[in-house]
Design an enzyme around this catalytic site. Structure first.
Site, PDB file in Angstrom:
ATOM      1  N   HIS A  64       0.825  -1.124   0.161  1.00 25.85           N
ATOM      2  CA  HIS A  64      -0.176   0.058  -0.154  1.00 25.85           C
ATOM      3  C   HIS A  64       0.861   1.224   0.064  1.00 25.85           C
ATOM      4  O   HIS A  64       1.868   1.263   0.731  1.00 25.85           O
ATOM      5  CB  HIS A  64      -0.994   0.074   1.286  1.00 25.85           C
ATOM      6  CG  HIS A  64      -2.092   0.753   1.166  1.00 25.85           C
ATOM      7  ND1 HIS A  64      -2.140   2.000   0.959  1.00 25.85           N
ATOM      8  CD2 HIS A  64      -3.671   0.155   1.277  1.00 25.85           C
ATOM      9  CE1 HIS A  64      -3.540   2.382   0.988  1.00 25.85           C
ATOM     10  NE2 HIS A  64      -4.234   1.423   1.001  1.00 25.85           N
ATOM     11  N   GLY A 108       0.203  -5.111   1.815  1.00 34.12           N
ATOM     12  CA  GLY A 108      -0.875  -5.344   1.094  1.00 34.12           C
ATOM     13  C   GLY A 108      -0.551  -6.045  -0.144  1.00 34.12           C
ATOM     14  O   GLY A 108      -1.368  -6.629  -1.027  1.00 34.12           O
ATOM     15  N   TYR A 138      -5.336  -4.951  10.454  1.00 36.52           N
ATOM     16  CA  TYR A 138      -5.568  -5.314   9.075  1.00 36.52           C
ATOM     17  C   TYR A 138      -6.862  -6.050   9.027  1.00 36.52           C
ATOM     18  O   TYR A 138      -7.725  -6.063  10.252  1.00 36.52           O
ATOM     19  CB  TYR A 138      -4.731  -6.903   8.965  1.00 36.52           C
ATOM     20  CG  TYR A 138      -4.359  -6.885   7.406  1.00 36.52           C
ATOM     21  CD1 TYR A 138      -3.514  -5.758   6.935  1.00 36.52           C
ATOM     22  CD2 TYR A 138      -4.822  -8.007   6.710  1.00 36.52           C
ATOM     23  CE1 TYR A 138      -3.410  -6.216   5.446  1.00 36.52           C
ATOM     24  CE2 TYR A 138      -4.366  -8.172   5.519  1.00 36.52           C
ATOM     25  CZ  TYR A 138      -3.826  -6.986   4.728  1.00 36.52           C
ATOM     26  OH  TYR A 138      -3.593  -7.088   3.515  1.00 36.52           O
TER      27      TYR A 138
END
Ligand code: YXS
Length: 259
Positions: A64, A108, A138
Site C-alpha cells: 500500500h 498489502g 488488518y
C-alpha cells in the site's frame, strides 16, 4: 506516466508493474490502471492473467502507498479502499491469475499476490506482512486469506514479527505453488499459463468461484463482526497508528506505546 504495462498474447494477459522508482507501490494510480487493464484485457480472448514485475526486480511491490493511508479515525483498509477493491476483483475474475514473483513483496502486496490463484516465484522472492510494523489493524478478509493459505500459526508469525519470509520457507508454508530458478521463472510461468488456456474456461471459471465461496464460508455472527470492527477501531484510532505512519514517512523506526 503509466505505472503498469499490459500485454495479451496467445490468450494470456500480462500486467507488469512498471514503477521501480517507487518500488511498485499499490497506489490508487496503480490500482486504477490495473482495474482498467483487466477490463480491457477481458474484451479480448484472455484465458489466463499473469501479474509480474519487471525482469530483475528486487521489489515485486512495496505494498500500500503509505502516503495514501488515511490518518487516525478512519479505517485504513475499508471495503472501498483501492487496494481492497483490486484484491476482490482478482479473486472474482473468472479466469486463473498467476502471480509471477521476483523480488520482495510487502504488506498489502502480499495480499494481492495471495489473491492470485497460483504463485510462482524464484529465490529472490520474499513475503513480509507489515501491519504491526506500521500499527495498522488488518481487515478480516485479509487475515482469513493468510489463515486459509498458510494456517493459523504461520499467519500469526508473519503478522506478529513483520519479518520477511524468504522463498524456501514461503514455499514450505504454501505461499508459493512453485519455487524455480530465476532463469526458468518466465518459461515455467508461461508454460503453465499455456496449459491452462487449453482447458475449459467455463469449468475453470466455475471451479475458481466454488473454491472462493467455500474458502470464505466462515459463519460470523453480526455481534462477532461488530466486535472485530470495534477492536480494529481501537487500533486505527490509536496514537500508535499515527506514530507508525509518521515514523515511516520520516524514515525512522516507530516508537509504539500501546496507546
Ligand atoms: O523517499 P523516496 O521518495 O525516494 O521514496 C522511496 C520510498 O519512500 C518509496 N516507498 C514507498 N512509498 C510509499 N509507500 C510504500 N509502501 C513505500 N515503499 C517504498 O519508494 C522509494 C524507494 O524506497 P527505498 O529507498 O526504501 O527503497 P529500498 O530499495 O531501499 O527498499 C525497498 C523496500 C521495499 C525494502 C523499502 O522501500 C520498504 O521497506 N518499503 C516499505 C514496505 C512496507 O512496509 N510496506 C507496507 C505498506 S502498508 C501496507 O501495505 C498495508 C497497509 S499493511 O501494512 O497493513 O499490510
Amino acid at each position: 506516466m503509466a505505472v503498469i504495462t499490459t500485454q495479451l498474447q496467445d490468450d494470456i494477459g500480462t500486467i507488469t508493474f512498471n514503477n521501480p522508482e517507487h518500488r511498485n507501490i499499490l497506489s490508487k494510480q496503480m490500482v486504477d490502471e490495473i482495474m482498467q487493464s483487466v477490463g480491457a484485457l477481458q474484451k479480448g480472448r484472455m484465458r489466463v492473467l499473469v501479474i509480474r514485475a519487471l525482469k530483475g526486480s528486487k521489489v515485486w511491490s512495496a505494498g500500500h502507498d503509505v502516503h495514501e493511508l488515511p490518518l487516525p479515525g478512519r479505517d485504513p483498509l475499508s471495503y472501498n479502499d483501492p487496494l481492497v477493491t483490486v484484491l476482490r476483483s482478482v479473486q472474482s475474475l473468472p479466469i486463473p491469475v498467476i502471480a509471477m514473483i521476483e523480488g520482495s513483496v510487502w504488506g498489502g502486496a502480499c495480499d494481492l499476490a495471495l489473491s492470485c490463484d497460483i504463485l510462482i516465484g524464484c529465490h529472490s522472492a520474499s513475503f513480509c506482512m507489515t501491519p504491526a510494523k506500521i500499527g495498522v489493524p488488518y481487515n478480516v478478509s485479509g487475515i482469513l486469506h493468510f489463515m486459509n493459505i498458510m494456517g493459523v500459526n504461520f499467519a500469526k508469525e508473519m503478522f506478529f514479527t513483520a519479518e520477511p519470509l524468504s522463498a524456501e520457507p514461503a514455499a514450505k508454508a504454501g505461499l508459493l505453488n512453485h519455487l524455480v530458478d530465476v532463469e526458468n521463472l518466465e518459461g515455467f510461468t508461461y508454460d503453465m499459463a499455456t496449459k491452462i488456456t487449453r482447458n475449459s474456461p467455463l469449468s475453470i471459471g466455475v471451479i475458481k468461484e466454488q473454491i472462493r465461496l467455500l474458502a470464505s464460508a466462515h459463519p460470523l455472527s453480526p455481534i462477532t463482526f461488530e466486535r472485530v470492527q470495534g477492536l480494529r477501531r481501537t487500533v486505527y484510532d490509536s496514537k500508535d497508528y499515527a506514530e507508525g505512519i509518521k515514523a515511516f514517512l520520516e524514515k525512522r523506526p516507530p516508537s509504539f506505546t500501546g496507546e
